[in-house]
Scaffold this motif. Structure first.
Motif, PDB file in Angstrom:
ATOM      1  N   SER A  35     -64.026  18.896 -23.545  1.00 33.23           N
ATOM      2  CA  SER A  35     -64.924  17.735 -23.523  1.00 33.23           C
ATOM      3  C   SER A  35     -64.175  16.433 -23.256  1.00 33.23           C
ATOM      4  CB  SER A  35     -65.671  17.616 -24.860  1.00 33.23           C
ATOM      5  OG  SER A  35     -64.747  17.505 -25.933  1.00 33.23           O
ATOM      6  N   ALA A  36     -62.884  16.376 -23.625  1.00 36.43           N
ATOM      7  CA  ALA A  36     -62.080  15.173 -23.406  1.00 36.43           C
ATOM      8  C   ALA A  36     -60.604  15.539 -23.437  1.00 36.43           C
ATOM      9  CB  ALA A  36     -62.381  14.128 -24.471  1.00 36.43           C
ATOM     10  N   ILE A  37     -59.804  14.769 -22.714  1.00 32.98           N
ATOM     11  CA  ILE A  37     -58.346  14.911 -22.718  1.00 32.98           C
ATOM     12  C   ILE A  37     -57.766  13.708 -23.433  1.00 32.98           C
ATOM     13  CG2 ILE A  37     -56.262  15.016 -21.297  1.00 32.98           C
ATOM     14  CD1 ILE A  37     -57.986  16.270 -19.088  1.00 32.98           C
ATOM     15  N   CYS A  38     -56.936  13.976 -24.429  1.00 33.89           N
ATOM     16  CA  CYS A  38     -56.355  12.883 -25.201  1.00 33.89           C
ATOM     17  C   CYS A  38     -55.442  12.016 -24.337  1.00 33.89           C
ATOM     18  CB  CYS A  38     -55.540  13.428 -26.367  1.00 33.89           C
ATOM     19  SG  CYS A  38     -56.545  14.094 -27.712  1.00 33.89           S
ATOM     20  N   GLY A  39     -55.434  10.732 -24.652  1.00 33.91           N
ATOM     21  CA  GLY A  39     -54.430   9.833 -24.106  1.00 33.91           C
ATOM     22  C   GLY A  39     -53.240   9.795 -25.047  1.00 33.91           C
ATOM     23  N   SER A  40     -52.224   9.036 -24.685  1.00 33.42           N
ATOM     24  CA  SER A  40     -51.014   9.005 -25.504  1.00 33.42           C
ATOM     25  C   SER A  40     -50.440   7.604 -25.617  1.00 33.42           C
ATOM     26  CB  SER A  40     -49.951   9.945 -24.908  1.00 33.42           C
ATOM     27  OG  SER A  40     -49.545   9.486 -23.635  1.00 33.42           O
ATOM     28  N   MET A  41     -49.737   7.393 -26.717  1.00 34.11           N
ATOM     29  CA  MET A  41     -48.916   6.204 -26.936  1.00 34.11           C
ATOM     30  C   MET A  41     -47.546   6.724 -27.336  1.00 34.11           C
ATOM     31  SD  MET A  41     -49.344   3.137 -29.738  1.00 34.11           S
ATOM     32  CE  MET A  41     -48.556   3.984 -31.108  1.00 34.11           C
ATOM     33  N   ARG A  42     -46.509   6.366 -26.575  1.00 34.06           N
ATOM     34  CA  ARG A  42     -45.206   6.995 -26.786  1.00 34.06           C
ATOM     35  C   ARG A  42     -44.081   5.967 -26.861  1.00 34.06           C
ATOM     36  NH1 ARG A  42     -46.363  11.492 -22.096  1.00 34.06           N
ATOM     37  NH2 ARG A  42     -47.265  13.091 -23.432  1.00 34.06           N
ATOM     38  N   TYR A  43     -43.163   6.238 -27.774  1.00 32.70           N
ATOM     39  CA  TYR A  43     -41.860   5.578 -27.792  1.00 32.70           C
ATOM     40  C   TYR A  43     -40.835   6.693 -27.580  1.00 32.70           C
ATOM     41  CZ  TYR A  43     -44.060   1.303 -29.371  1.00 32.70           C
ATOM     42  OH  TYR A  43     -44.840   0.178 -29.436  1.00 32.70           O
ATOM     43  N   ARG A  44     -40.367   6.804 -26.348  1.00 31.78           N
ATOM     44  CA  ARG A  44     -39.516   7.931 -25.957  1.00 31.78           C
ATOM     45  C   ARG A  44     -38.064   7.754 -26.407  1.00 31.78           C
ATOM     46  NH1 ARG A  44     -41.502  10.905 -21.295  1.00 31.78           N
ATOM     47  NH2 ARG A  44     -43.566  10.176 -20.668  1.00 31.78           N
ATOM     48  N   HIS A  45     -37.598   6.499 -26.429  1.00 30.01           N
ATOM     49  CA  HIS A  45     -36.179   6.243 -26.679  1.00 30.01           C
ATOM     50  C   HIS A  45     -36.031   5.167 -27.752  1.00 30.01           C
ATOM     51  CE1 HIS A  45     -35.365   8.687 -23.156  1.00 30.01           C
ATOM     52  NE2 HIS A  45     -36.176   7.918 -22.445  1.00 30.01           N
ATOM     53  N   ALA A  46     -36.356   5.533 -28.980  1.00 34.37           N
ATOM     54  CA  ALA A  46     -36.286   4.598 -30.103  1.00 34.37           C
ATOM     55  C   ALA A  46     -35.079   4.920 -30.974  1.00 34.37           C
ATOM     56  CB  ALA A  46     -37.572   4.677 -30.919  1.00 34.37           C
ATOM     57  N   SER A  47     -34.698   3.963 -31.794  1.00 33.91           N
ATOM     58  CA  SER A  47     -33.558   4.201 -32.681  1.00 33.91           C
ATOM     59  C   SER A  47     -33.628   3.325 -33.916  1.00 33.91           C
ATOM     60  CB  SER A  47     -32.235   3.955 -31.947  1.00 33.91           C
ATOM     61  OG  SER A  47     -32.162   2.627 -31.472  1.00 33.91           O
ATOM     62  N   VAL A  48     -32.965   3.799 -34.965  1.00 30.43           N
ATOM     63  CA  VAL A  48     -32.741   3.021 -36.179  1.00 30.43           C
ATOM     64  C   VAL A  48     -31.255   2.685 -36.217  1.00 30.43           C
ATOM     65  CG1 VAL A  48     -32.985   2.914 -38.683  1.00 30.43           C
ATOM     66  CG2 VAL A  48     -34.531   4.366 -37.351  1.00 30.43           C
ATOM     67  N   ILE A  49     -30.942   1.416 -36.307  1.00 31.39           N
ATOM     68  CA  ILE A  49     -29.554   0.970 -36.240  1.00 31.39           C
ATOM     69  C   ILE A  49     -29.134   0.439 -37.607  1.00 31.39           C
ATOM     70  CG2 ILE A  49     -27.915  -0.588 -35.102  1.00 31.39           C
ATOM     71  CD1 ILE A  49     -30.161  -0.662 -32.808  1.00 31.39           C
ATOM     72  N   GLY A  50     -28.212   1.152 -38.219  1.00 31.83           N
ATOM     73  CA  GLY A  50     -27.684   0.739 -39.515  1.00 31.83           C
ATOM     74  C   GLY A  50     -26.216   0.393 -39.408  1.00 31.83           C
ATOM     75  N   ARG A  51     -25.413   0.874 -40.358  1.00 30.81           N
ATOM     76  CA  ARG A  51     -23.982   0.589 -40.344  1.00 30.81           C
ATOM     77  C   ARG A  51     -23.230   1.801 -40.897  1.00 30.81           C
ATOM     78  NH1 ARG A  51     -24.256  -3.659 -43.047  1.00 30.81           N
ATOM     79  NH2 ARG A  51     -23.711  -2.816 -45.098  1.00 30.81           N
ATOM     80  N   TYR A  52     -22.241   2.265 -40.131  1.00 27.10           N
ATOM     81  CA  TYR A  52     -21.425   3.375 -40.603  1.00 27.10           C
ATOM     82  C   TYR A  52     -20.563   2.925 -41.783  1.00 27.10           C
ATOM     83  CZ  TYR A  52     -22.702   6.141 -36.534  1.00 27.10           C
ATOM     84  OH  TYR A  52     -23.416   6.857 -35.588  1.00 27.10           O
ATOM     85  N   ALA A  53     -20.406   3.824 -42.745  1.00 27.21           N
ATOM     86  CA  ALA A  53     -19.597   3.500 -43.926  1.00 27.21           C
ATOM     87  C   ALA A  53     -19.123   4.792 -44.575  1.00 27.21           C
ATOM     88  CB  ALA A  53     -20.423   2.676 -44.920  1.00 27.21           C
ATOM     89  N   HIS A  54     -18.112   4.684 -45.415  1.00 28.48           N
ATOM     90  CA  HIS A  54     -17.556   5.845 -46.113  1.00 28.48           C
ATOM     91  C   HIS A  54     -18.547   6.350 -47.151  1.00 28.48           C
ATOM     92  CE1 HIS A  54     -14.941   8.347 -48.580  1.00 28.48           C
ATOM     93  NE2 HIS A  54     -14.030   8.303 -47.600  1.00 28.48           N
ATOM     94  N   SER A  55     -18.753   7.655 -47.185  1.00 28.77           N
ATOM     95  CA  SER A  55     -19.780   8.212 -48.074  1.00 28.77           C
ATOM     96  C   SER A  55     -19.435   8.076 -49.542  1.00 28.77           C
ATOM     97  CB  SER A  55     -19.993   9.694 -47.747  1.00 28.77           C
ATOM     98  OG  SER A  55     -18.806  10.438 -47.984  1.00 28.77           O
ATOM     99  N   GLY A  56     -18.143   8.124 -49.877  1.00 26.77           N
ATOM    100  CA  GLY A  56     -17.758   8.036 -51.285  1.00 26.77           C
ATOM    101  C   GLY A  56     -17.458   6.627 -51.756  1.00 26.77           C
ATOM    102  N   ALA A  57     -17.073   5.764 -50.836  1.00 23.47           N
ATOM    103  CA  ALA A  57     -16.602   4.433 -51.222  1.00 23.47           C
ATOM    104  C   ALA A  57     -17.653   3.341 -51.105  1.00 23.47           C
ATOM    105  CB  ALA A  57     -15.380   4.065 -50.367  1.00 23.47           C
ATOM    106  N   THR A  58     -18.856   3.680 -50.643  1.00 27.27           N
ATOM    107  CA  THR A  58     -19.880   2.652 -50.415  1.00 27.27           C
ATOM    108  C   THR A  58     -21.067   2.870 -51.334  1.00 27.27           C
ATOM    109  OG1 THR A  58     -19.233   2.707 -48.073  1.00 27.27           O
ATOM    110  CG2 THR A  58     -21.236   1.480 -48.646  1.00 27.27           C
ATOM    111  N   PRO A  59     -21.230   2.007 -52.365  1.00 24.59           N
ATOM    112  CA  PRO A  59     -22.393   2.120 -53.255  1.00 24.59           C
ATOM    113  C   PRO A  59     -23.701   1.938 -52.485  1.00 24.59           C
ATOM    114  CG  PRO A  59     -20.725   0.673 -54.188  1.00 24.59           C
ATOM    115  CD  PRO A  59     -20.322   0.934 -52.766  1.00 24.59           C
ATOM    116  N   ARG A  60     -24.792   2.434 -53.063  1.00 20.00           N
ATOM    117  CA  ARG A  60     -26.103   2.399 -52.408  1.00 20.00           C
ATOM    118  C   ARG A  60     -26.502   0.991 -51.999  1.00 20.00           C
ATOM    119  NH1 ARG A  60     -31.078   1.346 -53.799  1.00 20.00           N
ATOM    120  NH2 ARG A  60     -30.493   1.068 -55.990  1.00 20.00           N
ATOM    121  N   SER A  61     -26.265   0.014 -52.870  1.00 24.23           N
ATOM    122  CA  SER A  61     -26.721  -1.348 -52.599  1.00 24.23           C
ATOM    123  C   SER A  61     -25.995  -1.995 -51.420  1.00 24.23           C
ATOM    124  CB  SER A  61     -26.560  -2.218 -53.844  1.00 24.23           C
ATOM    125  OG  SER A  61     -25.199  -2.264 -54.249  1.00 24.23           O
ATOM    126  N   PHE A  62     -24.855  -1.421 -51.011  1.00 25.45           N
ATOM    127  CA  PHE A  62     -24.092  -1.981 -49.893  1.00 25.45           C
ATOM    128  C   PHE A  62     -24.352  -1.224 -48.579  1.00 25.45           C
ATOM    129  CE2 PHE A  62     -21.753  -3.403 -53.583  1.00 25.45           C
ATOM    130  CZ  PHE A  62     -21.411  -4.720 -53.254  1.00 25.45           C
TER     131      PHE A  62
END
Length: 400
Positions: free
Chosen positions: A191-218
Motif C-alpha cells: 500500500s505504501a513504500i516507506c521513505g527514509s531519513m539517514r545519517y550515514r557517516h556520523a560520529s561521537v568525538i570524545g577524548r582518548y585516555a588511560h583506562s586505569g589512570a582517568t577517573p570518571r569525572s575527567f
C-alpha cells in the motif's frame, strides 16, 4: 557468475551487473523482444503493442545486490517480468499497449550514497553532486563507473522517461522481512513504500585516555555517550509506537577506531550510522528535533561532541489504490493467499510513484529475510506470484 564464496555480490555499475544485463538482453533477443539501453545504461525490454501511441505498461526491478547478498532481491522481479514477456511472445499474444520491462541500475544505495540511482537516471533526476558520489569499495565516482558500463553522460543525449507516456508500473520483489511468513500469505500487495531519513557517516568525538589512570569525572568517553544515545533513541521509538506512530530506527553501524581503540584506553571516537524509515514525512522532523535535543543533553553530560554529518533520505510513496484492488482480486481468484502491507524498504517503484505514475509493488514471501546469503524463495510461490503479475499486466495492457 556473481557468487562470492558466501553469497551473491553484484556491485552497482560493475562488470558483474553489466554481465547480468547481458544475459537478460540475450534472452530477450531470442524471443524477438525489442531491447533498448538509455543514457544511464538502464535496460528496457519491450513487447510492442497493437497501438504504440498509447501509454505503455511497465514492470521491472534491479539486479545489483548488496555485498554478500542473496539470490533473489531485485532479480526475482526482473526474471518474473521477463518470463511474462517471453511467454506472451511465445504464445503470439500482442497486447493493446506496449509492455516494457525495465532493469534498473544501482538500486542498492550501499554502493553509492544516493537512493534509486537507476530509476532516477531514467527520469533524469540526478544532480551533478549525485554523479560525483563515490562508490564505497572503489572510492571512484558514480560518473566514472557509469561510463565504464556504457552510459553516455552527454547532456543533450539524455532522453528521460516521460511519466505521461507510462500507464502504470508494477514491481514484483521478494519480501524482505517476516510478515508474509507469519501471516501465512504468499503475496503482499504493498500500500505504501516507506521513505527514509539517514545519517550515514556520523560520529561521537570524545577524548582518548588511560583506562586505569582517568577517573570518571575527567573522562570524555565516546562509547558511554554512544550507548546512552542508542538507549535514549530506542526508548523514544517505543514511545512513538505506543502513540500509534509507525517508524523504524536502526543503528546499522557502530564502531570504535580500528588500530587506536584498545581494552586499556577510554575510547575517543565512535562512528555510527542511523537509518529512520516511515511513511509520514512530518514524523521525520519530529524525530530530528528529538534527536538534536538528546544529542545536546549527552554532549553536556559526557563532555563529548556529536558530528552527525550530512542528512540524506528518500520520500515515501503511496501505491495506486486501483492497482491494489486488481492485484488482490486476481490473487483471490487464483486462491493465492494475499494481504495488504507496507514496504519498510525502499524500491525503484517509489521513483515512478513520485513522478505521478500509477504504481504498485507485489511482494513474494521469502524465508530468512533479505540482504543476506540465506534469502530463500520457494519456486512454487514464485510461480504463483509471476502468474498474478502476468494477469495484472495483461489487464492493464488491455485497458482502453
Amino acid at each position: 557468475m556473481s557468487e562470492d564464496g558466501r553469497g551473491v555480490t553484484r556491485p552497482s555499475y560493475s562488470p558483474e551487473e553489466d554481465a547480468a544485463h547481458g544475459i537478460l538482453k540475450r534472452i530477450a533477443g531470442l524471443h524477438g523482444l525489442e531491447v533498448y539501453r538509455d543514457w544511464a545504461a538502464n535496460l528496457f525490454i519491450t513487447l510492442p503493442g497493437v497501438d504504440r501511441t498509447l501509454p505503455a505498461v511497465m514492470t521491472g526491478s534491479h539486479v545489483d545486490t548488496v555485498p554478500v547478498g542473496g539470490n533473489y532481491d531485485g532479480a526475482a522481479g526482473v526474471v518474473a517480468g521477463l518470463s511474462v514477456l517471453c511467454r506472451w511472445a511465445a504464445c503470439g499474444y500482442r497486447p493493446l499497449r506496449d509492455t516494457t520491462l525495465i532493469v534498473t541500475r544501482a538500486e542498492e544505495s550501499v554502493w553509492f550514497p544516493v537512493s534509486y540511482i537507476g530509476s532516477r537516471t531514467a527520469f533524469n533526476l540526478l544532480s551533478d553532486d549525485d554523479l560525483r558520489a563515490e562508490r564505497s569499495d572503489t572510492g571512484r565516482s558514480l560518473r566514472a563507473h557509469m561510463r565504464e558500463s556504457g552510459a553516455d553522460l552527454t547532456l543533450d543525449r539524455r532522453k528521460p522517461l516521460d511519466a505521461q507516456a507510462i500507464a502504470n508500473f508494477v514491481e514484483l520483489h521478494i519480501e524482505q522481512g517476516p510478515v508474509l511468513i507469519e501471516e501465512d500469505a504468499v503475496i503482499g500487495v504493498v500500500s505504501a513504500i516507506c521513505g527514509s531519513m539517514r545519517y550515514r557517516h556520523a560520529s561521537v568525538i570524545g577524548r582518548y585516555a588511560h583506562s586505569g589512570a582517568t577517573p570518571r569525572s575527567f573522562r570524555a568517553d565516546a562509547v558511554v555517550a554512544m550507548s546512552e544515545f542508542v538507549v535514549a533513541m530506542t526508548q523514544y521509538w517505543e514511545e512513538l509506537e505506543s502513540a500509534g506512530k509507525a517508524i523504524t530506527l536502526t543503528f546499522g553501524v557502530c564502531s570504535t577506531e580500528n588500530g587506536i581503540a584498545n581494552f586499556s584506553a577510554v575510547a575517543g571516537n565512535v562512528s555510527f550510522a542511523l537509518d529512520v524509515r516511515g511513511v509520514d514525512i512530518g514524523l521525520f522532523e519530529e524525530v530530528e528535533q528529538h534527536l538534536r535535543s538528546v544529542v545536546t543533553t549527552i554532549e553536556a553530560r559526557h563532555n563529548v561532541r556529536f558530528d552527525l554529518g550530512a542528512r540524506t533520505g528518500s520520500m515515501p510513496a503511496i501505491m495506486d489504490a486501483g492497482l491494489q484492488d486488481k492485484a488482490l482480486r486476481l490473487s483471490r481468484s487464483r486462491h493465492i493467499p494475499a494481504i495488504t502491507m507496507v514496504s519498510g524498504a525502499g524500491h525503484d517503484a517509489a521513483t515512478f510513484a513520485g513522478q505521478g505514475v500509477p504504481t504498485l509493488m507485489l511482494f513474494v514471501r521469502n524465508a530468512n529475510g533479505s540482504h543476506n546469503p540465506d534469502e530463500s524463495l520457494d519456486m512454487q510461490d514464485f510461480a504463483r506470484a509471476a502468474t498474478v503479475l502476468d494477469e495484472l499486466l495483461e489487464c492493464c495492457a488491455e485497458e482502453i
